[in-house]
Design an enzyme around this catalytic site. Structure first.
Site, PDB file in Angstrom:
ATOM      1  N   GLU A  23      -6.390   6.168  -2.685  1.00  0.00           N
ATOM      2  CA  GLU A  23      -5.315   7.130  -2.429  1.00  0.00           C
ATOM      3  C   GLU A  23      -5.420   8.357  -3.332  1.00  0.00           C
ATOM      4  O   GLU A  23      -4.791   9.382  -3.068  1.00  0.00           O
ATOM      5  CB  GLU A  23      -3.948   6.479  -2.609  1.00  0.00           C
ATOM      6  N   GLU A  41      -1.273  -1.918  18.456  1.00  0.00           N
ATOM      7  CA  GLU A  41      -0.524  -2.629  19.485  1.00  0.00           C
ATOM      8  C   GLU A  41      -0.221  -1.773  20.708  1.00  0.00           C
ATOM      9  O   GLU A  41       0.108  -2.303  21.775  1.00  0.00           O
ATOM     10  CB  GLU A  41       0.785  -3.167  18.899  1.00  0.00           C
TER      11      GLU A  41
END
Length: 271
Positions: A110, A79
Site C-alpha cells: 500500500e 460475484e
C-alpha cells in the site's frame, strides 16, 4: 486531517472482559455503521449516478485499494458476472500487490505510490471509465498516486474513505466519506471501517446492476446457471413469472435459453 480511525478505542483493558461483554461491545459499535452510511447517502447517490452513466456508455468501473478494503472489493466484483449475468471486465479491481495474492496480507504494497496508476494503464484505462479508490485512512499512497494519475488524465474518480477532510477525498471527483469513529481495537480498521466498506460495495454494485436493467421486479433474472441450487431457483422463478405449471418443461426451456430473462423473451416471441 484528524485520523479518527486511529484514535484510541472507547473500551479499555479488553483482556479482562468476559466473552459476552466483548461481543456485546462489538455489536454496539457495529450498530453505528449503518447510521454513518446513512449520513453519506447523498455522496453515495452521486457516485452511483456517475458509475451508471459511464457503464451505459461503454465504460468500465474499477475498484482500487489495498488491505481489507481492497480485498473486500475483490469479493464484490467477482460475484457480479454470475449474479447479474454481466460480462467479466465490466467491474474490475486493482489490488495492491495483485488480486492473485488476495489471501496474502501484502500490506507493505500500500506504500507504493506508483503501482496503482501503472496497473490502471496496463488495463488501458481511459476517460470512458471510472475509478473508485478505497482507503480507510484516506491517505494510502497506492490509492492516492492512482487517483492523481487519473485526475491528470481526465479520468473520473470516486473514493470511499473513513476520515473527514482526507487527501484522497480531495483528489476524488466524487468522494464518499463514511466516518465510523474509533475502532473497538484501536486502529483495527478491518472492523467498523471494513463493515462500512462491505456495505458500500454491496450498495454501489447492487444499485448499479438494477439501474443497468439486470434485475426485474426483485429477481435475478440474468443469473448464470452454474449449479443445481441456482438452476432450481431459476426454474421456480420462471414458472412464477410466466405462469408455467410444469417444472420439467420450464427447466427444459430455461436450460435451452440460458437464463430466466432469455426464457421469458422467448415465450413473448412465441405469443
Amino acid at each position: 486531517m484528524i485520523r479518527i480511525t486511529e484514535q484510541p478505542s472507547k473500551y479499555r483493558h479488553l483482556e479482562t472482559l468476559r466473552i459476552d461483554e466483548i461481543t456485546a461491545s462489538i455489536n454496539k459499535e457495529d450498530k453505528t455503521v449503518a447510521l454513518a452510511i446513512e449520513k453519506a447517502l447523498p455522496q453515495v447517490n452521486a457516485l452511483i449516478t456517475s458509475i451508471v452513466a459511464k457503464l451505459k456508455t461503454g465504460g468500465r468501473m474499477f475498484y482500487l485499494g489495498a488491505g481489507s478494503g481492497g480485498r473486500l472489493s475483490v469479493l464484490d466484483a467477482i460475484e457480479l458476472p454470475t449474479t447479474y449475468g454481466v460480462e467479466k471486465g465490466l467491474v474490475n479491481v486493482i489490488l495492491a500487490g495483485g488480486a492473485e495474492h488476495l489471501i496474502e496480507a501484502l500490506e507493505e504494497k500500500e506504500d507504493d505510490a506508483a503501482e496503482g496508476w501503472v496497473k490502471l494503464q496496463e488495463a488501458s484505462i481511459s476517460n470512458k471509465d471510472i475509478v473508485i479508490g478505497i482507503s480507510a485512512s484516506g491517505s494510502t499512497p497506492f490509492v492516492l498516486g492512482a487517483l492523481k494519475g487519473c485526475r491528470e488524465n481526465g479520468i473520473t474518480t470516486g473514493c470511499i474513505v473513513s476520515n473527514p477532510g482526507s487527501v484522497i477525498a480531495k483528489h476524488a471527483d466524487l468522494p464518499v466519506e463514511v466516518v465510523t469513529g474509533p475502532e473497538f481495537i484501536t486502529g483495527s480498521t478491518r472492523m467498523k471501517c471494513g463493515t462500512a466498506q462491505k456495505m458500500l460495495c454491496d450498495m454501489i454494485s447492487t444499485t448499479t446492476m438494477i439501474q443497468l436493467g439486470r434485475v426485474e421486479d426483485n429477481s435475478m433474472v440474468n443469473v448464470k446457471l452454474i449449479n443445481n441450487k441456482i438452476i432450481d431457483r431459476s426454474v421456480k422463478m420462471l414458472m412464477e413469472k410466466s405462469g408455467m405449471t410444469d417444472y420439467d418443461e420450464a427447466k427444459k426451456l430455461l436450460m435451452a435459453a440460458g437464463s430466466v430473462k432469455n426464457s421469458l423473451n422467448n415465450l413473448l416471441s412465441i405469443k
